[in-house]
Design an enzyme around this catalytic site. Structure first.
Site, mmCIF file in Angstrom:
data_model
loop_
_atom_site.group_PDB
_atom_site.id
_atom_site.type_symbol
_atom_site.label_atom_id
_atom_site.label_comp_id
_atom_site.label_asym_id
_atom_site.label_seq_id
_atom_site.Cartn_x
_atom_site.Cartn_y
_atom_site.Cartn_z
ATOM 1 C CG ASP A 66 -42.937 -34.563 -55.049
ATOM 2 O OD1 ASP A 66 -43.446 -34.722 -53.926
ATOM 3 O OD2 ASP A 66 -42.382 -35.482 -55.697
ATOM 4 C CB ILE A 67 -41.622 -31.060 -50.188
ATOM 5 C CG1 ILE A 67 -41.725 -29.663 -50.822
ATOM 6 C CG2 ILE A 67 -40.571 -31.074 -49.079
ATOM 7 C CD1 ILE A 67 -42.175 -28.580 -49.867
ATOM 8 N N GLY A 68 -40.104 -34.184 -51.004
ATOM 9 C CA GLY A 68 -39.923 -35.553 -50.556
ATOM 10 C C GLY A 68 -39.148 -35.629 -49.256
ATOM 11 C CB ILE B 267 -49.723 -36.335 -50.708
ATOM 12 C CG1 ILE B 267 -50.591 -35.293 -51.410
ATOM 13 C CG2 ILE B 267 -48.284 -35.860 -50.582
ATOM 14 C CD1 ILE B 267 -52.061 -35.525 -51.246
ATOM 15 C CG ASP B 268 -45.180 -39.246 -52.864
ATOM 16 O OD1 ASP B 268 -46.070 -39.839 -52.219
ATOM 17 O OD2 ASP B 268 -43.969 -39.530 -52.760
ATOM 18 N NE ARG B 269 -48.270 -45.587 -53.564
ATOM 19 C CZ ARG B 269 -48.750 -46.619 -52.870
ATOM 20 N NH1 ARG B 269 -48.623 -46.648 -51.553
ATOM 21 N NH2 ARG B 269 -49.362 -47.609 -53.488
#
Length: 204
Positions: A5-7, A73-75
């Site tokens: 997961d690239i924040g 996309i992370d949500r």
């Protein structure tokens, strides 16, 4: 299979057992030669990531029913971790979303705890404090530190409880463990996003 997961500020890499948190540069240095599937909200990094032959962007596999187009996309991945519940990601921003039987019902965003603290500090240097993790919510604060900490947590807690009813809370993110200690019927798990990614890949 390695998942990432690239924040905006960090890369979170899951090897199936634990999550490693790295800077963007360090993650590329250590893992560019390894097979890895990732999602990212860091748009400025996308061109560079595409040049990594062993890394694959799987954002198109993260499909959440009824989600709106600009939802992060992370949500979406977090909301796919369990079929029903309220999902909270407590990072630089706090996102709160509701899913019922795999269908997105809606959600909202709040500043992250550090953003709240910075906002107080910007008002006055006298309001620069460290958050009190041992804050008691059953009595009114009597110090500046507790007053600010109370204002932050109470505002988050009230909004969560307004929409929670009997839903279980699934919490992730850098401040997730802290936030979960103030909320009822809450589970903190830093692997939730990766559980969501795995569920999406099974369907895809």
């Amino acid at each position: 299979m390695l998942l990432a997961d690239i924040g905006n500020s960090r890369v979170h890499i899951y090897n199936g057992d634990e999550v490693t948190h790295l800077s963007h540069q360090r993650a590329i240095e250590l893992y560019s030669h390894k097979q890895l599937h990732y999602i990212t909200v860091k748009h400025q990094l996308k061109d560079r990531l595409k040049k990594l032959d062993n890394w694959r962007d799987i954002s198109d596999k993260i499909i959440l029913k009824n989600a709106y187009d600009t939802m992060g996309i992370d949500r979406k991945a977090l909301c796919l971790s369990v079929s029903s519940g309220m999902f909270i990601s407590a990072g630089s921003a706090i996102t709160i979303d509701v899913v019922e039987n795999g269908v997105y019902q809606g959600g909202f965003l709040l500043p992250g705890i550090q953003a709240y603290l910075k906002a107080y500090m910007d008002i006055s240097p006298a309001l620069q404090i460290e958050f009190n993790p041992n804050l008691l919510l059953d009595k009114l604060p009597q110090t500046t530190r507790d007053g600010i900490s109370y204002g932050i947590i109470a505002s988050i807690k009230l909004l969560v409880e307004k929409h929670q009813s009997n839903k279980k809370l699934y919490i992730s993110g850098g401040d997730g463990l802290l936030l979960s200690s103030f909320l009822d019927n809450a589970v903190y798990d830093e692997t939730l996003i990766f559980q969501g990614i795995k569920n999406a890949l099974k369907k895809g």
